[in-house]
Design a protein around this motif. Sequence first.
Motif, PDB file in Angstrom:
ATOM      1  N   PRO A 142       0.826  -1.216   0.000  1.00 22.71           N
ATOM      2  CA  PRO A 142       0.000   0.000   0.000  1.00 22.71           C
ATOM      3  C   PRO A 142       0.859   1.264   0.000  1.00 22.71           C
ATOM      4  O   PRO A 142       2.018   1.254   0.417  1.00 22.71           O
ATOM      5  CB  PRO A 142      -0.816  -0.132   1.295  1.00 22.71           C
ATOM      6  N   ARG A 143       0.265   2.341  -0.454  1.00 21.57           N
ATOM      7  CA  ARG A 143       0.975   3.619  -0.454  1.00 21.57           C
ATOM      8  C   ARG A 143       1.196   4.098   0.979  1.00 21.57           C
ATOM      9  O   ARG A 143       0.395   3.803   1.879  1.00 21.57           O
ATOM     10  CB  ARG A 143       0.178   4.657  -1.240  1.00 21.57           C
ATOM     11  N   PRO A 144       2.259   4.870   1.221  1.00 20.77           N
ATOM     12  CA  PRO A 144       2.480   5.425   2.563  1.00 20.77           C
ATOM     13  C   PRO A 144       1.337   6.352   2.958  1.00 20.77           C
ATOM     14  O   PRO A 144       0.669   6.944   2.114  1.00 20.77           O
ATOM     15  CB  PRO A 144       3.811   6.179   2.420  1.00 20.77           C
ATOM     16  N   ASN A 145       1.132   6.477   4.277  1.00 18.19           N
ATOM     17  CA  ASN A 145       0.081   7.361   4.764  1.00 18.19           C
ATOM     18  C   ASN A 145       0.509   8.819   4.678  1.00 18.19           C
ATOM     19  O   ASN A 145       1.570   9.143   4.145  1.00 18.19           O
ATOM     20  CB  ASN A 145      -0.311   6.972   6.196  1.00 18.19           C
ATOM     21  N   ASN A 146      -0.303   9.720   5.223  1.00 20.36           N
ATOM     22  CA  ASN A 146      -0.012  11.146   5.107  1.00 20.36           C
ATOM     23  C   ASN A 146       1.221  11.565   5.900  1.00 20.36           C
ATOM     24  O   ASN A 146       1.728  12.684   5.713  1.00 20.36           O
ATOM     25  CB  ASN A 146      -1.217  11.969   5.555  1.00 20.36           C
ATOM     26  N   LEU A 147       1.721  10.675   6.781  1.00 22.17           N
ATOM     27  CA  LEU A 147       2.955  10.958   7.508  1.00 22.17           C
ATOM     28  C   LEU A 147       4.170  10.334   6.838  1.00 22.17           C
ATOM     29  O   LEU A 147       5.284  10.439   7.361  1.00 22.17           O
ATOM     30  CB  LEU A 147       2.851  10.454   8.952  1.00 22.17           C
ATOM     31  N   GLY A 148       3.944   9.682   5.718  1.00 24.43           N
ATOM     32  CA  GLY A 148       5.042   9.041   5.015  1.00 24.43           C
ATOM     33  C   GLY A 148       5.457   7.703   5.581  1.00 24.43           C
ATOM     34  O   GLY A 148       6.538   7.202   5.265  1.00 24.43           O
ATOM     35  N   ILE A 149       4.604   7.092   6.413  1.00 27.08           N
ATOM     36  CA  ILE A 149       4.916   5.806   7.039  1.00 27.08           C
ATOM     37  C   ILE A 149       4.311   4.684   6.206  1.00 27.08           C
ATOM     38  O   ILE A 149       3.113   4.707   5.888  1.00 27.08           O
ATOM     39  CB  ILE A 149       4.385   5.750   8.486  1.00 27.08           C
ATOM     40  N   SER A 150       5.114   3.706   5.847  1.00 24.87           N
ATOM     41  CA  SER A 150       4.647   2.563   5.056  1.00 24.87           C
ATOM     42  C   SER A 150       4.335   1.384   5.964  1.00 24.87           C
ATOM     43  O   SER A 150       4.993   1.164   6.993  1.00 24.87           O
ATOM     44  CB  SER A 150       5.720   2.148   4.038  1.00 24.87           C
TER      45      SER A 150
END
Length: 430
Positions: free
Chosen positions: A206-214
Amino acid sequence: MPRTSTVESPGCPPLRALTTDSLGLIKVVEVRGKGGGTPQVVETWGPPDASRSVLATSYADRKKDPVLAVARKNGLIEFLNPLKGDVLTTIKASESGSTDQSASANDLLVGLHFFKSKQEDSSSMLGTLLTCTEKGKVCIRSVGRSDAPSDQSIDSPNEWSVTNGGHVLCSSLDPSENYALFGGKHVELNLWDLNSSKKIWAAKPPRPNNLGISIPTWFTASTFLCKDDHRKIVAGTNQHQVRLYDITSQRRAVISIDFRESPIKAVREDTDGHTVYVGTAIGDLASFDMRTGKMVGCYKGKCCGSIRSIAKHPDLPLIASCGLDSYLRIWDTNKRQLLSAVFLKQHLTSVVIDSHFTAQELEGTKPEEPTSQSEVRDQSDQGGNCDEERSRKSKKKRKDAAGKKEKKMKMHDEEQISGIEDPAEKRLDR
């Protein structure tokens, strides 16, 4: 304490299931009779030994010559007759083209699939087997019977690796037995064509979240959604997500559902082609409609341990689940209600259902019923005479008991009277 709820168990229809556990035992659980009944353990196969713990099972549910394949912790794979428990043959999991035996001893099997449709023409051959180890080594080989002649020619095994790193934790075979699916910790889902031994599809994280966490890749269970379509895949993750993949659409998940807060440990598809059953590490069991991505509902009757295996009956609306709480549970898929449960003592690792079991096979002989009115009257007269005889005997027993009690009281009174001294005799003695 685990959350539990008490529900009434109405009993389940005729059923035959086989379970495996952490001590290597194979237990046969049956429900006999045409009406609803309670599951009972009718047979137990094998000695209890922790080194023979069952890691994976595969059941070729055929009407003729069914086979149960069992992979054990000691590196052996046993092939049994699921009707009688006879061992047909035993092979080593490391019997392949690999020369590094020490490495293969530490590489445990996580996937075992015995082909149902690819039956060998020769009477000395059992069939074809696919195995997958934790390090991603896949092998397809032919399995011969134990009584096969020594000069019998067996095809060389076909081997390849499905990953360059990580640990494979789950594998599935589509119903047509032409495609295999693999995934695990740091191993993305990848689909292979077994005829050509080539990878035809691989998932994307999945794409990283809005904090850039994968989200780290960690698949724990997988299955094919449809019986006739290998392009739709359902997988469960350690991050308590249920994902639907469509290989014709994209490499990322089409639908992702968060279910509770514990890892998904078991996923099983329904025969309708759009419903899946999901079990978690804390005993939650639920069904999902993957067309809409919504939960149909949770099953009533909380389990107390991790669910490790779910089996769906191909004809009846019921599923069986088992896990670390040592219970085999039978559920009604229409009402999502617990039909019955049986305690099997050991931590259970897998369950399979015999779809060809019928109640008529094991029904005992029933007592003959009276065919005429005279026989009915004779039986009723005999029953009445027996009742009169029992009442007469009980009255006699009560009368005898009362007489014994009265006699005992009389003897006690006489002893007390004889123990009193006469005062005149006492003065003369002085």
